[in-house]
Design a protein around this motif. Structure first.
Motif, mmCIF file in Angstrom:
data_model
loop_
_atom_site.group_PDB
_atom_site.id
_atom_site.type_symbol
_atom_site.label_atom_id
_atom_site.label_comp_id
_atom_site.label_asym_id
_atom_site.label_seq_id
_atom_site.Cartn_x
_atom_site.Cartn_y
_atom_site.Cartn_z
ATOM 1 N N ALA A 1 0.834 -1.204 0.000
ATOM 2 C CA ALA A 1 0.000 0.000 0.000
ATOM 3 C C ALA A 1 0.865 1.249 0.000
ATOM 4 C CB ALA A 1 -0.926 -0.005 1.218
ATOM 5 N N GLN A 2 2.016 1.168 0.660
ATOM 6 C CA GLN A 2 2.904 2.318 0.750
ATOM 7 C C GLN A 2 4.223 2.090 0.019
ATOM 8 O OE1 GLN A 2 2.750 2.484 5.077
ATOM 9 N NE2 GLN A 2 1.559 4.369 4.922
ATOM 10 N N GLY A 3 4.408 0.882 -0.493
ATOM 11 C CA GLY A 3 5.632 0.580 -1.232
ATOM 12 C C GLY A 3 6.871 0.506 -0.363
ATOM 13 N N VAL A 4 6.713 -0.017 0.862
ATOM 14 C CA VAL A 4 7.834 -0.102 1.804
ATOM 15 C C VAL A 4 7.854 -1.486 2.462
ATOM 16 C CG1 VAL A 4 7.816 2.387 2.292
ATOM 17 C CG2 VAL A 4 6.458 0.828 3.713
ATOM 18 N N PRO A 5 8.993 -1.858 3.039
ATOM 19 C CA PRO A 5 9.021 -3.099 3.823
ATOM 20 C C PRO A 5 8.126 -2.968 5.056
ATOM 21 C CG PRO A 5 11.251 -2.354 3.320
ATOM 22 C CD PRO A 5 10.318 -1.245 2.938
ATOM 23 N N GLY A 6 7.606 -4.077 5.509
ATOM 24 C CA GLY A 6 6.766 -4.102 6.716
ATOM 25 C C GLY A 6 7.631 -4.197 7.964
ATOM 26 N N ALA A 7 8.202 -3.073 8.377
ATOM 27 C CA ALA A 7 9.107 -3.037 9.532
ATOM 28 C C ALA A 7 8.327 -3.011 10.844
ATOM 29 C CB ALA A 7 10.004 -1.811 9.441
ATOM 30 N N ASN A 8 8.937 -3.553 11.872
ATOM 31 C CA ASN A 8 8.397 -3.541 13.248
ATOM 32 C C ASN A 8 7.086 -4.308 13.399
ATOM 33 O OD1 ASN A 8 10.546 -1.951 14.335
ATOM 34 N ND2 ASN A 8 9.616 -0.209 13.285
ATOM 35 N N MET A 9 6.938 -5.389 12.668
ATOM 36 C CA MET A 9 5.758 -6.239 12.807
ATOM 37 C C MET A 9 6.118 -7.481 13.626
ATOM 38 S SD MET A 9 3.325 -8.171 10.021
ATOM 39 C CE MET A 9 2.852 -6.645 9.236
ATOM 40 N N THR A 10 5.304 -7.792 14.609
ATOM 41 C CA THR A 10 5.515 -9.001 15.403
ATOM 42 C C THR A 10 5.123 -10.222 14.592
ATOM 43 O OG1 THR A 10 5.102 -7.813 17.457
ATOM 44 C CG2 THR A 10 4.864 -10.210 17.526
ATOM 45 N N ILE A 11 5.995 -11.234 14.643
ATOM 46 C CA ILE A 11 5.751 -12.511 13.970
ATOM 47 C C ILE A 11 5.950 -13.615 14.996
ATOM 48 C CG2 ILE A 11 6.527 -14.093 12.179
ATOM 49 C CD1 ILE A 11 7.457 -11.718 10.579
ATOM 50 N N ILE A 12 5.048 -14.581 14.987
ATOM 51 C CA ILE A 12 5.115 -15.701 15.920
ATOM 52 C C ILE A 12 5.128 -16.997 15.112
ATOM 53 C CG2 ILE A 12 4.043 -16.791 17.931
ATOM 54 C CD1 ILE A 12 2.455 -14.074 18.223
ATOM 55 N N LEU A 13 6.045 -17.901 15.445
ATOM 56 C CA LEU A 13 6.160 -19.183 14.761
ATOM 57 C C LEU A 13 5.712 -20.297 15.691
ATOM 58 C CD1 LEU A 13 7.143 -20.886 12.303
ATOM 59 C CD2 LEU A 13 9.403 -20.927 13.406
ATOM 60 N N TYR A 14 4.827 -21.158 15.173
ATOM 61 C CA TYR A 14 4.303 -22.298 15.918
ATOM 62 C C TYR A 14 4.563 -23.588 15.138
ATOM 63 C CZ TYR A 14 1.314 -18.835 18.308
ATOM 64 O OH TYR A 14 0.823 -17.762 19.015
ATOM 65 N N LEU A 15 4.573 -24.707 15.866
ATOM 66 C CA LEU A 15 4.620 -26.048 15.282
ATOM 67 C C LEU A 15 3.446 -26.829 15.842
ATOM 68 C CD1 LEU A 15 6.049 -28.298 13.644
ATOM 69 C CD2 LEU A 15 7.393 -28.784 15.715
ATOM 70 N N LEU A 16 2.699 -27.499 14.971
ATOM 71 C CA LEU A 16 1.536 -28.274 15.387
ATOM 72 C C LEU A 16 1.973 -29.623 15.929
ATOM 73 C CD1 LEU A 16 -1.608 -28.384 15.419
ATOM 74 C CD2 LEU A 16 -1.458 -29.490 13.179
ATOM 75 N N ASP A 17 1.506 -29.947 17.129
ATOM 76 C CA ASP A 17 1.747 -31.277 17.694
ATOM 77 C C ASP A 17 0.816 -32.247 16.980
ATOM 78 O OD1 ASP A 17 1.232 -33.644 19.369
ATOM 79 O OD2 ASP A 17 2.518 -32.632 20.824
ATOM 80 N N PRO A 18 1.350 -33.246 16.262
ATOM 81 C CA PRO A 18 0.497 -34.133 15.460
ATOM 82 C C PRO A 18 -0.403 -35.043 16.293
ATOM 83 C CG PRO A 18 2.762 -34.903 15.429
ATOM 84 C CD PRO A 18 2.759 -33.587 16.155
ATOM 85 N N ILE A 19 -0.078 -35.232 17.544
ATOM 86 C CA ILE A 19 -0.893 -36.118 18.395
ATOM 87 C C ILE A 19 -2.018 -35.346 19.074
ATOM 88 C CG2 ILE A 19 -0.849 -37.637 20.420
ATOM 89 C CD1 ILE A 19 2.074 -38.331 19.551
ATOM 90 N N SER A 20 -1.676 -34.209 19.701
ATOM 91 C CA SER A 20 -2.685 -33.451 20.454
ATOM 92 C C SER A 20 -3.366 -32.369 19.629
ATOM 93 C CB SER A 20 -2.032 -32.802 21.683
ATOM 94 O OG SER A 20 -1.114 -31.800 21.270
ATOM 95 N N SER A 21 -2.849 -32.074 18.434
ATOM 96 C CA SER A 21 -3.354 -30.986 17.586
ATOM 97 C C SER A 21 -3.277 -29.623 18.274
ATOM 98 C CB SER A 21 -4.788 -31.271 17.132
ATOM 99 O OG SER A 21 -4.815 -32.399 16.301
ATOM 100 N N VAL A 22 -2.285 -29.449 19.127
ATOM 101 C CA VAL A 22 -2.053 -28.194 19.830
ATOM 102 C C VAL A 22 -0.884 -27.472 19.154
ATOM 103 C CG1 VAL A 22 -1.256 -27.190 22.019
ATOM 104 C CG2 VAL A 22 -2.929 -29.045 22.029
ATOM 105 N N TRP A 23 -1.042 -26.156 18.963
ATOM 106 C CA TRP A 23 0.034 -25.344 18.403
ATOM 107 C C TRP A 23 1.039 -25.029 19.501
ATOM 108 C CZ3 TRP A 23 0.673 -25.063 13.432
ATOM 109 C CH2 TRP A 23 -0.427 -25.145 12.577
ATOM 110 N N ASN A 24 2.289 -25.420 19.294
ATOM 111 C CA ASN A 24 3.355 -25.135 20.251
ATOM 112 C C ASN A 24 4.165 -23.934 19.772
ATOM 113 O OD1 ASN A 24 2.936 -27.347 22.091
ATOM 114 N ND2 ASN A 24 3.639 -28.674 20.442
#
Length: 138
Positions: free
Chosen positions: A36-59
């Motif tokens: 929209a502004q033609g700039v990098p998206g600086a200062n954005m929080t990003i969270i990484l999760y891994l799905l537990d295949p047994i419990s289906s809970v995001w870790n």
């Protein structure tokens, strides 16, 4: 070597990155682009999760903030990168709020499957206040 250590201090700030493994190149990278502004998206929080295949809970694996170039280096160490279902959560609402703007999507979650963790994966987010797009890059 001293110059690299000096530059690293400017690129990766320990007060900005929590739980980030920034010492080695990450096999998983991302890049936020504010089209929209033609700039990098600086200062954005990003969270990484891994799905537990047994419990289906995001870790929760890690949390970080994009740098001035819209990148979040050191998302995950190669040793921790395993086959499975991952989720990147981009806090888009807070990003736009910080600029005094509203948006339609308060966050964006991108879920993807890693079958071969020896490969490099790039998951960019192309963003405006009312739309987003993503793809698997290289």
């Amino acid at each position: 070597m001293n110059r690299l250590q000096h530059i690293r201090g400017h690129i990766v700030s320990t007060d900005k990155y929590m739980n980030m493994a920034a010492t080695l190149p990450s096999p998983l990278t991302t890049h936020v682009l504010n089209i929209a502004q033609g700039v990098p998206g600086a200062n954005m929080t990003i969270i990484l999760y891994l799905l537990d295949p047994i419990s289906s809970v995001w870790n929760l694996l890690t949390t970080g903030i994009t740098n001035d170039d819209g990148r979040c280096p050191g998302l995950i160490q190669k040793e921790s990168f395993i086959a499975g279902v991952y989720k990147l959560r981009f806090e888009t609402g807070k990003y736009w709020d910080a600029m005094g703007m509203t948006c339609f999507y308060p966050y964006v979650e991108v879920v993807f499957t890693i079958t071969d963790p020896s490969q490099k994966y790039h998951v960019p987010l192309i963003l405006s206040r009312f739309s987003y797009s993503t793809y698997r890059g290289s």
